[in-house]
Design a protein around this motif. Structure first.
Motif, mmCIF file in Angstrom:
data_model
loop_
_atom_site.group_PDB
_atom_site.id
_atom_site.type_symbol
_atom_site.label_atom_id
_atom_site.label_comp_id
_atom_site.label_asym_id
_atom_site.label_seq_id
_atom_site.Cartn_x
_atom_site.Cartn_y
_atom_site.Cartn_z
ATOM 1 N N SER A 154 0.879 -1.158 0.000
ATOM 2 C CA SER A 154 0.000 0.000 0.000
ATOM 3 C C SER A 154 0.924 1.217 0.000
ATOM 4 O O SER A 154 1.750 1.366 0.897
ATOM 5 N N CYS A 155 0.794 2.064 -0.995
ATOM 6 C CA CYS A 155 1.771 3.137 -1.193
ATOM 7 C C CYS A 155 1.345 4.455 -0.541
ATOM 8 O O CYS A 155 0.229 4.910 -0.735
ATOM 9 N N ARG A 156 2.263 5.039 0.194
ATOM 10 C CA ARG A 156 2.081 6.387 0.726
ATOM 11 C C ARG A 156 2.783 7.396 -0.172
ATOM 12 O O ARG A 156 2.317 8.503 -0.367
ATOM 13 N N THR A 157 3.921 6.984 -0.720
ATOM 14 C CA THR A 157 4.656 7.827 -1.665
ATOM 15 C C THR A 157 5.012 7.010 -2.893
ATOM 16 O O THR A 157 5.226 5.798 -2.809
ATOM 17 N N TYR A 158 5.074 7.687 -4.029
ATOM 18 C CA TYR A 158 5.517 7.046 -5.260
ATOM 19 C C TYR A 158 6.158 8.107 -6.146
ATOM 20 O O TYR A 158 5.575 9.156 -6.391
ATOM 21 N N ILE A 201 4.132 11.532 -5.999
ATOM 22 C CA ILE A 201 2.909 11.546 -5.202
ATOM 23 C C ILE A 201 3.264 11.280 -3.745
ATOM 24 O O ILE A 201 4.033 10.363 -3.441
ATOM 25 N N ASP A 202 2.704 12.099 -2.853
ATOM 26 C CA ASP A 202 2.814 11.885 -1.415
ATOM 27 C C ASP A 202 1.429 12.101 -0.832
ATOM 28 O O ASP A 202 0.918 13.225 -0.840
ATOM 29 N N VAL A 203 0.795 11.040 -0.342
ATOM 30 C CA VAL A 203 -0.594 11.158 0.089
ATOM 31 C C VAL A 203 -0.747 11.994 1.353
ATOM 32 O O VAL A 203 -1.801 12.595 1.567
ATOM 33 N N ARG A 204 0.285 12.066 2.187
ATOM 34 C CA ARG A 204 0.169 12.856 3.420
ATOM 35 C C ARG A 204 0.267 14.351 3.160
ATOM 36 O O ARG A 204 -0.430 15.140 3.779
ATOM 37 N N PHE A 243 0.772 15.871 -5.718
ATOM 38 C CA PHE A 243 0.296 14.973 -6.775
ATOM 39 C C PHE A 243 0.784 15.510 -8.109
ATOM 40 O O PHE A 243 0.078 16.232 -8.799
ATOM 41 N N MET A 244 2.016 15.160 -8.457
ATOM 42 C CA MET A 244 2.582 15.569 -9.732
ATOM 43 C C MET A 244 2.453 14.401 -10.701
ATOM 44 O O MET A 244 2.937 13.302 -10.429
ATOM 45 N N LEU A 245 1.754 14.639 -11.794
ATOM 46 C CA LEU A 245 1.533 13.609 -12.796
ATOM 47 C C LEU A 245 1.938 14.157 -14.154
ATOM 48 O O LEU A 245 1.474 15.219 -14.559
#
Length: 168
Positions: A127-131, A143-146, A150-152
């Motif tokens: 389960s990813c918090r950062t990618y 991406i950092d959910v905390r 959200f750079m795509l």
């Protein structure tokens, strides 16, 4: 010029331990969005993005015995850091590389079916918090959910919204 690619090498580290000789496959997080229809006064419905879906990744290791798992100290719910690097050549003979970095939690550990003649595999479901994903050194996903970063594809999708609520 961007052309067809052929992967020639995969290397990985989990918690800093090299797993290069054991990586069977890696599935990076799928970027998906929750959408809802907008219908008010419309004949043809349009969809509006509400949020991003939970990120998950999968790593399949071949021959990952207890020595590797114990050395990693990976257990259910523990924070992990996984780096997967891939490289190869395109049809023009140019070398390309992609670096994936996943931080999060171990969701499941599956030893798979035990079958005579088959090589044992271990599947880690994360389960990813950062990618983050770098393509030839260029950041394309971060991406950092905390922090809600959200750079795509090089675009900070939530940058304006974060600044509006005084988040970094």
């Amino acid at each position: 010029m961007f052309t067809n690619r052929v992967r020639q090498a995969i290397a990985a580290t989990l918690q800093g331990l090299p797993l290069s000789a054991t990586v069977n496959e890696f599935t990076p997080p799928k970027i998906e969005f929750e959408v809802e229809p907008m219908t008010g006064g419309r004949f043809i419905v349009e969809e509006m993005v509400k949020s991003g879906k939970v990120l998950g990744a999968k790593l399949v290791l071949q021959g990952a015995g207890p020595e590797i798992m114990l050395a990693l100290g990976v257990k259910m719910g523990e924070d992990i850091l996984l780096n997967v690097r891939e490289a190869g050549q395109d049809q023009d003979g140019n070398t390309w590389f992609t670096y994936h970095t996943v931080g999060g939690k171990l969701k499941s550990l599956d030893a798979g079916v035990v079958k005579m003649g088959d090589k044992p595999t271990t599947t880690l479901d994360l389960s990813c918090r950062t990618y983050t994903r770098l393509e030839n050194g260029i950041p394309v996903i971060d991406i950092d959910v905390r922090t809600q970063k959200f750079m795509l594809n090089g675009v900070d999708i939530l940058g304006d919204a974060r600044r509006a609520v005084l988040l970094p």
